[in-house]
Design an enzyme around this catalytic site. Structure first.
Site, PDB file in Angstrom:
ATOM      1  N   ASP A 460      -3.777  -4.929 -11.243  1.00  0.00           N
ATOM      2  CA  ASP A 460      -2.809  -5.686 -10.460  1.00  0.00           C
ATOM      3  C   ASP A 460      -2.756  -7.102 -11.027  1.00  0.00           C
ATOM      4  OD1 ASP A 460      -1.360  -7.101  -8.567  1.00  0.00           O
ATOM      5  OD2 ASP A 460      -2.268  -6.078  -6.850  1.00  0.00           O
ATOM      6  N   HIS A 461      -1.612  -7.478 -11.589  1.00  0.00           N
ATOM      7  CA  HIS A 461      -1.505  -8.770 -12.258  1.00  0.00           C
ATOM      8  C   HIS A 461      -1.559  -9.936 -11.278  1.00  0.00           C
ATOM      9  CE1 HIS A 461      -1.095 -10.902 -15.921  1.00  0.00           C
ATOM     10  NE2 HIS A 461      -0.417  -9.958 -16.562  1.00  0.00           N
ATOM     11  N   ARG A 462      -1.512  -9.644  -9.981  1.00  0.00           N
ATOM     12  CA  ARG A 462      -1.630 -10.719  -8.998  1.00  0.00           C
ATOM     13  C   ARG A 462      -3.067 -11.194  -8.845  1.00  0.00           C
ATOM     14  NH1 ARG A 462       0.977  -7.692  -3.973  1.00  0.00           N
ATOM     15  NH2 ARG A 462      -0.517  -6.165  -4.795  1.00  0.00           N
TER      16      ARG A 462
END
Length: 490
Positions: A460-462
């Protein structure tokens, strides 16, 4: 005097809203004890037995094997304070209000225990709703919908009635075009039809056993709109739409027929439906990215062979990879987290509850190994074996299928090298492992044949940037190539 109590499908927990009846464990007329399992159901999570909190004589069952019931729909009715010879629901075969072996309390069997639980004529049960979800006593006063007495003959007819007709707290749409309830489960479907003045009795459901789905109502509205007879939806009913929808029924049938030509419809329900919902949500909510690397797994395979040759418990390759994962997550805790959208926060988790993908006859399931960071290779091997066997047998509980914080996906067992898996929502990352096969590899400056594996990390790039994800994957690859790296960090 016997009192007929209705037992509804309880809340199965974990956000589950429906279940499919797999097998009935009791027949009409059987005497059941308090908390005796009466039906085996399959949810989107697992297959479980549902115990009945009342003791007495089964007077009616609702739903056939293979049909789906929503939470809150009646499962069966039980006559408390009547013997099996009284007949269902106090029908001829016993004298209402007369003494019986159950009512007198002289029977020490299950029926006697049912009477004891009922006290002085007050029908009380154990309050249990499902094994593993605790108990709660029923409220002293509760609104009960009185139903007509059900005889065995009527029950035979009921078995063929769609389970949706008994949905709790869902008012039946009354019309003048026929008698009996309309086979609709969803209140949304009823509201959509009601707001457009559409008579549900004019529709033929495309769901199981004629169940009317939202798509059926939308087909009818679109077909009628195409003929210029239906106005746009509004808050109030349209008096002339029912007639238009009835006239549009042939058009609806044509649309549905053309949609199904040349193919077979397979309902998305049970495990398959749950997987579809979860993967769709993951794609909608998680901005994922994937990085991968090839690694020389020769030394890891040699280490495993040496450990197993020493005797004792055989260590699985999956357990070694899981041990590497937990060590990597200790160094990169960002990947053992979840995103709280409501508060716009990243929640980093302390325990590693490691999920692993397992293919079964029921479909893909992801059992969870609790506190994987506290288990050694032998403990992980044993837990993987136990959960895999339970998954194949269909006996995994909802608790064993939820709560994961990181997933290990060994898709190499399918004979493929790489993959870009979808993250198991609401987790933040998944490590994929391809097949380990001999390949030409430069080892110590010379070309050699080595055991090579491709590792991929979808994250998850968040929760982190590529640098953190790359560092995690590189550490895993280093441990695979040189297991001593793992020993130095423990």
């Amino acid at each position: 005097m016997a009192q007929v109590l209705e037992f509804k499908l309880p809340d199965l927990g974990e956000g589950l809203t429906e279940a499919e009846i797999v097998r009935w464990l009791v027949e009409v007329g059987d005497v059941v004890a308090i908390d005796q399992p009466v039906v085996e159901v399959e949810t989107a999570k697992a297959m479980v037995e549902v115990p009945c909190p009342y003791g007495g004589v089964v007077t009616a069952r609702f739903g056939e094997e293979g049909s789906e019931l929503p939470v809150g729909a009646p499962l069966l009715t039980v006559a408390v304070g009547a013997s099996a010879s009284d007949g269902p629901a106090g029908t001829p075969g016993g004298q209402p209000g007369g003494a019986s072996s159950i009512g007198s309390g002289t029977d020490s069997g299950p029926a006697g225990r049912a009477s004891a639980a009922s006290g002085n004529g007050s029908a009380e049960g154990s309050g249990n709703v499902l094994v593993g979800y605790g108990t709660s006593a029923p409220p002293e006063r509760r609104r009960r919908v009185r139903r007509p007495a059900v005889t065995p003959a009527a029950t035979a007819g009921t078995a063929g009635t769609p389970a949706a007709t008994f949905a709790a707290d869902a008012p039946v749409v009354e019309t003048s075009r026929g008698e009996g309830p309309v086979p609709v489960i969803s209140p949304l479907v009823r509201r959509l039809a009601r707001e457009n003045g559409l008579d549900l009795r004019d529709l033929t459901g495309s769901g199981p056993e004629g169940l009317i789905l939202r798509a059926d109502v939308e087909y009818a509205l679109k077909a009628a709109a195409a003929q210029g007879r239906v106005a746009q939806p509004s808050a109030g009913p349209h008096p002339h739409v029912a007639e238009a929808a009835a006239n549009a029924a042939p058009a609806v049938a044509r649309v549905r027929s053309s949609a199904t030509q040349g193919g077979v419809r397979v309902p998305l329900k049970g495990v398959r439906g749950a997987v579809a919902d979860k993967l769709s949500r993951s794609r909608r909510e998680i901005p994922d990215a994937t990085c991968w690397v090839d690694a020389d797994a020769t030394e890891l395979m040699r280490s495993r062979a040496a450990m197993n040759a020493a005797g004792g418990t055989k260590i699985s390759l999956l357990a070694l990879l899981a041990r590497i994962c937990t060590a990597a997550l200790a160094r990169f805790p960002e990947l053992n987290s979840t995103v709280d959208l409501d508060n716009r926060e990243i929640v980093r988790l302390e325990q590693v509850h490691l999920g692993f993908a397992a293919q079964t006859e029921r479909g893909l399931v992801v059992p969870v190994v609790r506190d994987a960071q506290a288990r050694d290779a032998e403990g992980l091997t044993a837990e993987f074996a136990r959960l895999t066997e339970a998954g194949r047998a269909g006996t995994l509980t909802p608790a064993e299928l939820t709560g994961g914080t990181f997933t290990l996906n060994n898709y190499g067992v399918f004979g493929v090298d790489g993959s870009t898996p979808i993250i198991n929502h609401p987790e933040a990352a998944m490590l994929g492992v391809g097949r380990i096969i001999p390949k030409p590899w430069v080892h110590e400056g010379e070309l050699a044949v080595r055991q090579v594996v491709q590792l991929s990390l979808t994250f998850d790039h968040r929760v982190c940037d590529g640098g953190t994800a790359g560092g995690f994957l590189r550490y895993v690859a280093d441990c695979v190539e040189q297991p001593a790296v793992l020993l130095r960090t423990l």
